[in-house]
Design an enzyme around this catalytic site. Structure first.
Site, short mmCIF file in Angstrom:
data_model
loop_
_atom_site.label_atom_id
_atom_site.label_comp_id
_atom_site.label_asym_id
_atom_site.label_seq_id
_atom_site.Cartn_x
_atom_site.Cartn_y
_atom_site.Cartn_z
N HIS A 228 -82.42 -79.63 0.15
CA HIS A 228 -82.88 -79.91 -0.86
C HIS A 228 -84.14 -80.86 -0.50
CE1 HIS A 228 -79.60 -79.68 -3.18
NE2 HIS A 228 -78.69 -80.22 -2.56
N GLU B 78 -86.48 -80.31 -2.91
CA GLU B 78 -87.50 -80.17 -4.96
C GLU B 78 -86.85 -82.42 -5.96
OE1 GLU B 78 -84.32 -78.98 -3.92
OE2 GLU B 78 -82.42 -79.29 -5.46
N CYS C 41 -79.70 -75.32 -0.13
CA CYS C 41 -78.44 -75.91 0.07
C CYS C 41 -76.81 -75.07 -0.49
CB CYS C 41 -78.02 -77.29 -0.93
SG CYS C 41 -76.52 -77.81 -0.27
#
Lengths: 215, 109
Positions: free
Chosen positions: A193, A195, A96
């Site tokens: 993202h 994660e 990002c």
């Protein structure tokens, strides 16, 4: 390079110490990346000052607010040592806002920050916070033997890769053809993202590359 | 509301999954880089500061210092450096001097 997660695991086991992966921690969601590294058996290290980069085998530039990150990178003289790390062949993953930091060109006039990935990015290309979305997409080079793998991706005020230069390669696109990941050697920039979905593939790739670079 | 920073901090720390974007908003008396660092020590993922900046003698300098203190909350040398020369911080207002009708707990209901 391109080793399977299991191969990566046994490489970790063979080394006396796990690879050290730095996570830029001046702003953004660095804590989520550190947790992910912990689950993979790598040692995560918060990076706030140039000295924190000493001895790292790889680096994550997390999501956050790219202008705030740019200011803090400048304030603490982190640009040069991160570029030096890339030059030594250490893998760098930018997610990002982190992908914006990596790009050689930012649409709408902003100066590039690290210029390590030959792409042009547009900030906030998918709209505002309310337009955030989750999707699954196919990403090249993450599976066994470098094959493609389907992963879960969350887009939060995400940038888009509007142009991939000759030194880089698009490795993931949305169904409508918009490019959301690109790679140049051991530098990987992704618009989303990975994660926060429990998706481990991208981080496994980084740890594997870090081990390959360190050997 | 009206919770002490320490009470608020331990609530954050007790959560098993901390917020992805967490904000520890301490009502009132949040005016210095040290306050930001303390909040981070107490388990916040970030800080949100309003009047502590706007009512400071040097708002821009205070804002920048609070940002640096939030990033480098564990680094005493940097905290000392950014805390120097900021001028007057926002002054707190004694509760008893605030009329009942002006208190947040009564306003807007």
């Amino acid at each position: 390079m391109n080793a399977s997660p299991i191969a990566a695991g046994s490489t970790v086991a063979k080394r006396r110490t796990p690879p050290i992966i730095g996570v830029l921690a001046v702003q953004g969601d660095f804590a989520e990346h550190l947790r992910m590294l912990e689950t993979l058996g790598a040692e995560g290290r918060e990076v706030r000052l140039p000295a924190d980069l000493d001895g790292v085998d790889g680096l994550i530039l997390p999501g956050g607010e790219s202008t705030a990150m740019r200011k803090l990178l400048d304030r603490w003289d982190l640009v040069k040592p991160i570029k030096a790390l890339a030059k030594r062949g250490a893998p760098i993953l930018g997610t990002c806002a982190g992908a914006i930091l990596l790009a050689t060109k930012i649409a709408d006039g902003d100066e590039p920050v690290l210029s390590l990935l030959d792409v042009e990015v547009r900030r906030n290309a998918f709209g505002r916070q309310l337009e955030s979305f989750e999707t699954s997409l196919v990403m090249e080079g993450l599976g066994n033997d470098g094959r493609s793998r389907t992963i879960q991706a969350v887009f939060i005020r995400a940038p888009e890769i509007v142009k991939v230069g000759p030194s880089a390669r698009a490795v993931a696109t949305l169904e409508d053809g918009r490019i959301v990941a690109a790679r140049q050697g051991r530098i990987l920039g992704i618009a989303f993202h990975p994660e926060i979905t429990g998706e481990t593939g991208v981080h496994r790739w980084l740890v594997t590359e870090a081990l390959a670079a360190a050997l | 509301m009206n919770a002490s920073p320490i009470a608020a901090g331990s609530t954050v720390a007790k959560r098993r999954t901390p917020p992805i974007i967490g904000v520890l908003a301490v009502q009132g008396d949040f005016a210095t880089p040290a306050d930001a660092a303390l909040s981070m020590w107490l388990g916040a993922d970030g800080v949100f500061v309003g009047s502590g900046i706007f009512k400071a003698e040097n708002p821009a300098k205070t804002a920048a210092a609070i940002v640096q203190a939030t990033t480098h909350w564990k680094n005493a040398a940097i905290l000392a450096e950014v805390s120097a020369g900021l001028g007057e911080a926002m002054k707190g207002i004694e509760m008893r001097t605030i009329p009942e009708s002006e208190r947040l707990s009564n306003r807007g209901w």
